[in-house]
Motif scaffolding. Structure first.
Motif, PDB file in Angstrom:
ATOM      1  N   LYS A 110       2.889   0.333   6.282  1.00 39.73           N
ATOM      2  CA  LYS A 110       2.563   0.664   4.784  1.00 39.73           C
ATOM      3  C   LYS A 110       1.099   1.163   4.941  1.00 39.73           C
ATOM      4  O   LYS A 110       0.848   2.048   4.000  1.00 39.73           O
ATOM      5  N   ARG A 165       0.035   4.604   3.439  1.00 37.52           N
ATOM      6  CA  ARG A 165      -1.150   4.917   2.306  1.00 37.52           C
ATOM      7  C   ARG A 165      -2.219   5.775   2.900  1.00 37.52           C
ATOM      8  O   ARG A 165      -2.693   6.713   2.148  1.00 37.52           O
ATOM      9  N   ASP A 193      -0.657   9.411   2.428  1.00 33.61           N
ATOM     10  CA  ASP A 193      -0.790   9.704   1.020  1.00 33.61           C
ATOM     11  C   ASP A 193      -1.913  10.025   0.492  1.00 33.61           C
ATOM     12  O   ASP A 193      -2.182  11.244  -0.276  1.00 33.61           O
ATOM     13  N   ARG A 194      -3.067   9.555   1.011  1.00 32.31           N
ATOM     14  CA  ARG A 194      -4.496   9.790   0.498  1.00 32.31           C
ATOM     15  C   ARG A 194      -4.927  11.251   1.030  1.00 32.31           C
ATOM     16  O   ARG A 194      -5.629  11.807   0.364  1.00 32.31           O
TER      17      ARG A 194
END
Length: 301
Positions: free
Chosen positions: A38, A42, A45-46
C-alpha cells in the motif's frame, strides 16, 4: 516541508526495489506485506507513474522506477552522510569524498598520500578518478581536484590554492650520454636523439628552452621516438632512447637513483601551474578541509 509520510514512502520503495518483493521488503522493515504494498501504491499515485511492473512471479522496476531509485539512493546517502558529520561533531572526516587528479601526477604523488590518509580515517570513503580531461566540479560532484594547468582566474564558485609550477629539465640515461656524448649547449642539443611527448592528433609538444627569464623558445623537434604517456616517456629515456624534457616531479626519483642524468641545467624552464581546487560551498565539511590540508603538502618547486 516534506512530510514524514513521504519519507516513509521513499524508504519503503527503496527497500522493495533492493529486495525484489513486497514480502522480503516487509521482513526488512518489520512491516506486513500489505503495508509495504500500500505504501508503494500511494507513492506511485502521488508521482503519477508506475514504479514497478507486477506479475505473479516477480517484481521489476520500470524505466521510471530505475531513475527514481537511483535518485532516492543518492538522497538517502546524502542524509546518511549529513547525520555522520553531525555525529562526529564536524571534526572527523567521514563519508564519501570525490577526488579527481591528473593521471600520472595523481598516481605518483597523490595516491601514496591518500592511501595513508584513508588508513588513518576509516570512516572516510574516497572515490578517486584519474583523468587528464577537464572536469566540471559541480556538475560531476567532485569535492577536491588537482589540476595541472588551468585559467589565470578561477570563478567565484571555485576555491583554489597554488601548488607551484612545474620545472622542466632535460635529462637522459647514463648509457645514452656515454654513447652519444653530453651536449654542452642548446645548439648541440638539437643534434641529439629526442624522445617527445605526442598528442592524439599526431602533433608533438615542443621543447621549451629558456635563453633568459623572459625569453623562452618553443622548439619543434624531430623525435626519434614519440610517446603519448608521461611514464612511458620516462621509461624510454631510461632505456637510452634519447634526451627528454620532463617535469622534476616526474623524474626526481630517477635522477636521485642515477637512472637519469640532468643535462644543461641552465636551460631549465617553468612549465604549467599546479592548483588545488574545490567547490567553495564544501570547504567547511571536515572531509574536504582535511583533504585540502593533506594535499597542500604537494607543493612543488
Amino acid at each position: 516541508m516534506i512530510s514524514a509520510e513521504r519519507l516513509k514512502g521513499i524508504e519503503t520503495f527503496v527497500a522493495t526495489a533492493a529486495a525484489g518483493s513486497f514480502t522480503a521488503a516487509a521482513e526488512r522493515l518489520h512491516l506486513t506485506s500489505s503495508a509495504v504494498s500500500k505504501s508503494v501504491a500511494r507513492l506511485e499515485d502521488r508521482l503519477g507513474t508506475r514504479l514497478f511492473e507486477r506479475t505473479t512471479r516477480r517484481l521489476a522496476l520500470t524505466d521510471a522506477g530505475v531513475a527514481f531509485y537511483s535518485t532516492c539512493l543518492r538522497v538517502l546517502a546524502d542524509l546518511e552522510e549529513a547525520e555522520a558529520v553531525l555525529a562526529a561533531q564536524r571534526s572527523e572526516p567521514v563519508g564519501r569524498l570525490r577526488l579527481d587528479v591528473p593521471t600520472t601526477f595523481g598516481r605518483l604523488r597523490v595516491w601514496p598520500l591518500l592511501l595513508r590518509f584513508a588508513q588513518q580515517h576509516l570512516q572516510l570513503r574516497p572515490h578517486v578518478t584519474f583523468t587528464d580531461r577537464f572536469v566540471d566540479l559541480l556538475e560531476e560532484g567532485v569535492d577536491v581536484a588537482v589540476r595541472i594547468g588551468g585559467p589565470d582566474h578561477w570563478p567565484a564558485s571555485v576555491g583554489h590554492r597554488s601548488l607551484g609550477r612545474e620545472r622542466l629539465i632535460f635529462c637522459a640515461s647514463p648509457d645514452y650520454l656515454t654513447r652519444r656524448g653530453t651536449p654542452l649547449s642548446s645548439v648541440e642539443l638539437a643534434r641529439h636523439d629526442a624522445v617527445l611527448y605526442g598528442k592524439a592528433d599526431g602533433t608533438t609538444s615542443p621543447w621549451l628552452i629558456a635563453h633568459a627569464p623572459d625569453a623562452v623558445e618553443r622548439r619543434t623537434m624531430e623525435g626519434r621516438m614519440t610517446v603519448g604517456n608521461a611514464e612511458a616517456l620516462v621509461a624510454a629515456a631510461k632505456a637510452g632512447c634519447g634526451i627528454a624534457q620532463l617535469a622534476t616531479w616526474l623524474v626526481g626519483d630517477e635522477i636521485e637513483r642515477g637512472e637519469l642524468v640532468q643535462i644543461l641545467p641552465e636551460l631549465t624552464t617553468e612549465g604549467l601551474p599546479l592548483n588545488l581546487i574545490w567547490p567553495v560551498g564544501r570547504q567547511l565539511l571536515p572531509k574536504v578541509d582535511a583533504m585540502l590540508e593533506l594535499l597542500a603538502d604537494l607543493q612543488i618547486t
